[in-house]
Scaffold this active site. Structure first.
Site, PDB file in Angstrom:
ATOM      1  N   LYS A   1       0.815  -1.215   0.000  1.00 29.78           N
ATOM      2  CA  LYS A   1       0.000   0.000   0.000  1.00 29.78           C
ATOM      3  C   LYS A   1       0.850   1.266   0.000  1.00 29.78           C
ATOM      4  CE  LYS A   1      -4.367  -1.689   1.724  1.00 29.78           C
ATOM      5  NZ  LYS A   1      -4.201  -3.153   1.818  1.00 29.78           N
TER       6      LYS A   1
ATOM      7  N   GLU B   1     -10.668   6.342   2.259  1.00 33.40           N
ATOM      8  CA  GLU B   1     -11.537   5.340   2.868  1.00 33.40           C
ATOM      9  C   GLU B   1     -10.649   4.219   3.388  1.00 33.40           C
ATOM     10  OE1 GLU B   1     -10.511   5.166  -0.171  1.00 33.40           O
ATOM     11  OE2 GLU B   1     -10.102   3.023  -0.449  1.00 33.40           O
TER      12      GLU B   1
ATOM     13  N   SER C   1       2.253  -9.638  -0.487  1.00 38.95           N
ATOM     14  CA  SER C   1       1.796  -8.246  -0.505  1.00 38.95           C
ATOM     15  C   SER C   1       2.014  -7.537   0.826  1.00 38.95           C
ATOM     16  CB  SER C   1       0.326  -8.173  -0.907  1.00 38.95           C
ATOM     17  OG  SER C   1      -0.455  -9.036  -0.102  1.00 38.95           O
TER      18      SER C   1
END
Ligand code: PLP
Length: 414
Positions: free
Chosen positions: A86, A108, A377
């Site tokens: 991210k 969000e 990830s």
């Protein structure tokens, strides 16, 4: 693929009239940044000095030997700052926000990982930051809310609807409509209205570009298969995009199989055929919805894959058969995670463990001459509450009980 935000029939930008100028501004800034080599250089600089790029590739020596078959390699996105891919997206959008001269960011978040990443970026760049999060999720994800607030972000608990991610997205759009002039909306995945799917993919493509070069350098050949978990689709798009021109590399996206087939039991939009094409949240893709277009409940042991829609680019790649989609069940995912921790000392997030589960299932029937690559990830520190519950660790349970006792005694003393 076509331009202007359509990938065959998928994608587009279904937005209120009032937001059109803001999306135009964003698209122009994004296209100008793509043309400007100094932008990407600045991005690489910050990712190598503030996050941990280039992230390495690790070979799973022990599991490759145990499972037999293909040699297993892992791309280590868990080593990014804040523990997941991210960071690639939020830092990129942060630089773009600076370019547009805006001073405030909103986002969000579901489980809170994207909220923490955005709050981190805002603290670093000196932006005001508001994070929208369903009230339900705020209650469940206190550690993430704690860090967002420590970093100076305002966390708004959304009490509309089901009080989860989709309600948080609606609130974030509402904020944006009233504050377009000074605010950028840092959307968290390769979904939403154009240009977000393409732009987020661009920032995440750093994963695939590095991984392709690293595999070539290390083994003198490309992997036979690349595995990535699929929530909204950003880490998958990131690693896959390094291999789109390599027809010999098979790309495998792994969704949340949850508790099994049936409405409300999983979040597999492409691997199963329960989802149908529709327009929601500003874009057209496969959604898990009923016949009236009402979004269905979804379930996954991993909060990050628990989403009704999916990247429109992945819907296109599914239909054009350029990516194969599979689903891994909660039980198999927790087992794959434990296997990885025990044998390799790596701690993949529950999201990432979906890709590991599928890779472990397929590796034994492949040739020892073949390599496979798994995108890790993120790391699982954030999952400790869920995992400790899933493996039913009695010492962990006692720790929580003791902690609670400490607090309640502290309160009576006070
Ligand atoms: C958020 C998250 C995901 C899911 O998001 P994508 O956009 O599908 O990549 C996957 N893995 C980790 C570790 C995450 O934090």
């Amino acid at each position: 693929m076509k331009n202007s935000g359509y990938y065959s029939q998928f994608g587009g930008a279904f937005i209120p009239e009032i937001l059109v100028p803001t999306f135009d501004e964003l698209e122009s800034a994004y296209l100008a940044a793509r043309e400007d080599e100094s932008f990407w250089q600045e991005y690489l600089d910050i990712m190598s000095t503030y996050s941990c790029r280039a992230t390495p590739i690790s070979r799973l020596d022990n599991l490759t030997e145990q499972l037999g078959g293909a040699a297993i390699y892992v791309k280590r996105e868990d080593l990014n700052h804040t523990g997941a891919h991210k960071a690639n997206n939020v830092m990129g959008q942060g630089l773009l926000t600076k370019r547009m001269g805006k001073k405030r960011v909103i986002a969000e978040t579901g489980a809170g990982q994207h909220g923490v990443a955005t709050a981190t970026m805002a603290a670093k760049f000196g932006f005001d930051c508001t994070i929208y999060m369903g009230a339900h999720d705020v209650a469940r994800q206190r550690p993430n809310v704690f860090w967002m607030e420590q970093m100076g972000a305002t966390v708004v608990a959304v009490t509309e609807g089901s009080q989860t991610l989709k309600d948080a997205i609606n609130e974030a759009f509402r904020d944006w409509v009233s504050n377009m002039d000074d605010t950028h909306y840092v959307l968290g995945t390769a979904c939403g209205p154009h240009p977000f799917p393409e732009m987020v993919t661009w920032f995440q493509s750093i994963i695939g570009t590095e991984a392709r070069a690293q595999m070539l350098e290390r083994n003198g050949k490309l992997p036979a298969r690349v595995y990535a978990c699929v929530g909204g689709g950003s880490n998958a798009m990131g690693i896959f995009s390094g291999f789109f021109d390599d027809k010999e590399v098979e790309l495998v996206g792994v969704e949340a199989g949850g508790r099994g087939r049936g409405p409300g039991q999983h979040a597999a939009r492409l691997a199963y055929d329960d989802a149908t094409v529709g327009v929601a949240q500003g874009y057209k893709t496969y959604f898990l919805q009923d016949r009236d277009g009402q979004m269905q409940d979804t379930h996954s042991v991993s909060a990050g894959l628990d989403y009704v829609g999916v990247s429109p680019i992945l819907s296109y790649l599914h239909e054009s058969k350029q990516v194969r989609f599979e689903a891994a069940s909660d039980v198999d995912v927790v087992a794959a995670m434990q296997k990885t921790v025990r044998n390799e000392g790596l701690i993949p997030a529950l999201e990432s463990s979906h890709a590991f589960a599928q890779a472990y299932a397929e590796a034994p029937s492949m040739s020892p001459d073949e390599d496979i690559l798994i995108n890790m990830s993120g790391r699982a520190d954030k999952d400790i509450f869920t995992v400790a519950d899933a493996v039913d660790d009695p010492k962990w349970r006692q720790f929580i009980i003791d902690k609670a006792k400490e607090y309640s005694e502290g309160m009576t003393n006070a």
